[in-house]
Write an enzyme that holds these catalytic residues in place. Structure first.
Site, PDB file in Angstrom:
ATOM      1  N   TYR A 142       0.605  14.190  20.897  1.00 19.86           N
ATOM      2  CA  TYR A 142       1.776  14.047  20.032  1.00 19.86           C
ATOM      3  C   TYR A 142       2.269  12.603  20.030  1.00 19.86           C
ATOM      4  CZ  TYR A 142       6.557  14.441  18.302  1.00 19.86           C
ATOM      5  OH  TYR A 142       7.720  14.259  17.586  1.00 19.86           O
TER       6      TYR A 142
ATOM      7  N   SER B 151       9.199   8.798  16.544  1.00 22.53           N
ATOM      8  CA  SER B 151       9.864   9.511  17.642  1.00 22.53           C
ATOM      9  C   SER B 151      10.033   8.553  18.804  1.00 22.53           C
ATOM     10  CB  SER B 151       9.005  10.704  18.078  1.00 22.53           C
ATOM     11  OG  SER B 151       9.475  11.276  19.283  1.00 22.53           O
TER      12      SER B 151
END
Length: 247
Positions: A157, A143
């Site tokens: 995360y 990501s």
């Protein structure tokens, strides 16, 4: 069809929606045989039937990426069905955004299990086969949050996605003489990922942030680009985000 993709067998986790589903459909249209893995078996089977109705080759196997034996079974199902595996796409992920001070430890554990262990289990399932074949391609979905910490609330995360980048780069160094490794780092992409936050204020912030999201098909095209390169070309890293996204 794509000459660099046609005939390749591609295994995809998290394939029942979002990036995984779009990638499976896109690669099947380019001539790949796709093997879909996710927990929602009924949804997987529906996607497979739609791909086949368009003339594509596809099969599915229910899998929970937090279970190592499920990933091994997924790869074996691909071999049993199509005879080999050329590409392993470790895509399944969870984004549960919340401040660390909220101590949502169960969500931390779940992200670590899916985002990190799930990738490692996918590697463990496919690597022996790739080494036996003398060729293969890992595509691991990280990501933009694996490049810069998603703030506020994204520390854990981001930590899992930094880990995916580190693991992928290390894997490339270790097996790169014959096996390719690509890390894909998307920004805001329209998928179910945005629904993973149980913390209300964080969920609202994520929903606002994702109003600029680009279609999952955008990531599917980036993945196809990496796969279709000649065998002596390894696309190591692709970062893509909405043009309007400043993070």
């Amino acid at each position: 069809m794509s000459k660099g993709i046609e005939g390749k067998v591609v295994v995809i986790t998290g394939a029942s929606s979002g990036l995984g589903e779009s990638t499976a459909r896109h690669l099947a249209r380019l001539g790949a045989a796709v093997v879909l893995g996710a927990r929602r078996e009924e949804r997987l089977n529906a996607i497979v039937e739609e791909i086949k109705a368009e003339g594509g080759k596809a099969t599915a196997h229910a899998v929970d990426v937090t279970r190592r034996e499920d990933l091994a079974a997924l790869v074996q199902h691909a071999v049993n069905t199509f005879g080999r595996v050329d590409v392993m796409i470790n895509n399944a992920g969870l984004m549960a955004i919340s401040p660390i001070a909220e101590l949502r430890v169960d969500e931390w554990d779940r992200m670590i299990d899916i985002n990190i262990k799930g990738v490692m289990y996918g590697i463990a399932a496919a690597l022996p086969l790739f080494e036996q074949q003398g060729a293969g391609h890992f595509i691991n979905i990280s990501s933009v949050a694996g490049i810069k910490v998603f703030s506020p609330g994204g520390s854990v995360y981001s930590g899992t996605k930094y880990a995916v980048r580190a693991i992928s780069d290390g894997l490339r160094h270790e097996v790169g003489s014959s096996i390719r490794t690509t890390t894909i780092e998307p920004g805001a992409v329209d998928s179910e990922l945005k629904h993973g936050s149980g913390h209300q204020a964080s969920a609202q912030a994520v929903a606002e942030f994702y109003k600029q999201a680009i279609p999952a098909e955008s990531v599917a095209r980036a993945i196809a680009f990496a796969i279709e390169q000649p065998a002596d070309v390894d696309i190591n890293e692709i970062v893509l985000r909405p043009t309007s996204q400043d993070f």
